[in-house]
Design an enzyme around this catalytic site. Structure first.
Site, PDB file in Angstrom:
ATOM      1  N   CYS A 109      -0.835   4.004   2.211  1.00 14.84           N
ATOM      2  CA  CYS A 109      -0.475   3.713   3.694  1.00 14.84           C
ATOM      3  C   CYS A 109       0.967   3.941   4.098  1.00 14.84           C
ATOM      4  O   CYS A 109       1.245   4.665   5.289  1.00 14.84           O
ATOM      5  CB  CYS A 109      -0.913   2.402   4.170  1.00 14.84           C
ATOM      6  SG  CYS A 109      -2.428   1.567   3.231  1.00 14.84           S
ATOM      7  N   ASP A 110       1.835   3.400   3.472  1.00 13.94           N
ATOM      8  CA  ASP A 110       3.362   3.408   3.643  1.00 13.94           C
ATOM      9  C   ASP A 110       4.245   4.319   3.313  1.00 13.94           C
ATOM     10  O   ASP A 110       5.324   4.314   3.570  1.00 13.94           O
ATOM     11  CB  ASP A 110       3.744   1.648   3.646  1.00 13.94           C
ATOM     12  CG  ASP A 110       2.992   0.765   4.253  1.00 13.94           C
ATOM     13  OD1 ASP A 110       2.320   1.408   5.497  1.00 13.94           O
ATOM     14  OD2 ASP A 110       2.889  -0.305   4.218  1.00 13.94           O
ATOM     15  N   CYS A 135       0.975  -1.126  -0.016  1.00 14.27           N
ATOM     16  CA  CYS A 135      -0.088   0.091   0.061  1.00 14.27           C
ATOM     17  C   CYS A 135       1.008   1.375  -0.049  1.00 14.27           C
ATOM     18  O   CYS A 135       1.215   1.645   1.142  1.00 14.27           O
ATOM     19  CB  CYS A 135      -0.978   0.079   1.215  1.00 14.27           C
ATOM     20  SG  CYS A 135      -1.942   1.527   1.100  1.00 14.27           S
TER      21      CYS A 135
END
Ligand code: NAP
Length: 300
Positions: free
Chosen positions: A133-134, A130
């Site tokens: 997200c990351d 992701c």
């Protein structure tokens, strides 16, 4: 006693939430059960440009809008994982916290990430699915994205705004994703596109330090030092519940036509988990509407 709803929807992505909106507008009691976070895959999409009427919206904002709309209309949305569904005159849905019953059930369970299946992908830090997200963990660092679909192309674009350098690795020469995204990537000064290349191995002890790459054209091996790898090699259906209900095919998809009616009475399928040609946000929402109205008719 188990709480009763006319319709229970398993999955809180665009298909499930659209189904909730339609079923509530038809006056049915509705419970949406989502095991992770509402919005499904769209919630981690950095930017959605193909949803009619709202170009450029972020995936998370679209997910929040869908969720708010469903809740404002009176749908109950619970973050619970469905562990078991028992078929019968009414259906029983067992989650990690509760047991519910319903007349009609909509499977909108979507897809989950496919992985490359390389040694260390579950244990090494630095391997992600992701970018949204990351991605921030890799600010100013070097990363690679693997895949040739729209997710990989969008992830590479997103990461190129954050990272020092992004290498996009794709196993073929032609991209599955949209040419407009490929062209946008080619214009980025900090992106290298490696086609006809596969990742053979992940390098590093505890954290990822690089990738061993193999050219599918020449067989040549090369090491690419990177701090992060984003796997964007597609998805596979979330099959467990549908399989247990006897509603899935061998690949894990739920066979159902455009009417979203499955082989199990009172069970409907919507979104990416359904057998169909085009898996897009718009077709997921369309399925949600169709499945909800079919479920409402089934409830009577
Ligand atoms: P996808 O379109 O299925 O693409 C997966 C990519 O991964 C393909 O290029 C595939 O290569 C590659 N791949 C698969 N297995 C591999 C392996 N073992 N090793 C190396 N490469 C592998 O998946 P996606 O990109 O996640 O997209 C899923 C759907 O969502 C698509 O319909 C897409 O259009 C849609 N989507 C749309 C947007 C948007 O904004 N419009 C954004 C994201 C996703 P091959 O091409 O060689 O098969």
């Amino acid at each position: 006693m188990a709480e009763y709803f006319d319709i229970i929807i398993v999955g809180g992505g665009p298909a499930g939430l659209t189904a909730a909106i339609y079923a509530r507008r038809a006056g049915k009691t509705v419970l949406v059960l989502e095991k992770a976070s509402v919005g499904g895959q769209i919630a981690v999409s950095p930017r959605v440009d193909n949803f009619p009427g709202i170009p450029g919206i972020s995936g998370i904002e679209l997910a929040e809008r869908l969720y708010t709309q469903a809740e404002d209309l009176g749908a109950r949305v619970e973050l619970e994982e469905v562990l078991e569904i028992r078929d019968g005159a009414s259906k029983t849905v067992v989650t990690d916290y509760n047991t519910y019953t319903c007349t009609a059930l909509i499977l909108a369970t979507g897809m989950r990430h496919r992985s490359l299946g390389l040694a260390g992908e579950d244990t090494l830090s630095g391997v992600s699915f992701c970018a949204v997200c990351d991605g921030a963990f890799y600010k100013g660092r070097d990363v690679a994205v693997c895949g040739g679909g729209n997710t990989a192309l969008q992830d590479a674009l997103f990461l190129s705004d954050l990272c020092r350098h992004v290498t996009l690795i794709h196993r073929r020469s032609g991209f599955r994703g949209d040419p407009i995204l490929v062209e946008a990537l080619k214009k980025r000064g900090n992106v290298t596109i490696l086609t006809d290349t596969v990742v053979e191995a992940l390098l590093g002890e505890n954290a990822l330090t690089g990738l061993l790459l193999r050219s599918t054209a020449t067989g040549e091996l090369a090491e690419l030092p990177v701090d992060g790898l984003f796997q964007a090699v597609g998805q596979q259906p979330e099959a467990v519940l549908a399989q247990a209900l006897g509603a899935a095919d061998n690949a894990g998809f739920v066979p159902a036509g455009e009417d979203c009616v499955t082989t199990v009475s009172g069970v409907f399928a919507a979104g990416d988990c359904r057998t169909k040609e085009i898996r897009q946000l718009t077709t997921a929402c369309a399925d949600g509407a169709v499945a909800a109205l079919a479920a409402c008719r089934y409830c009577g």
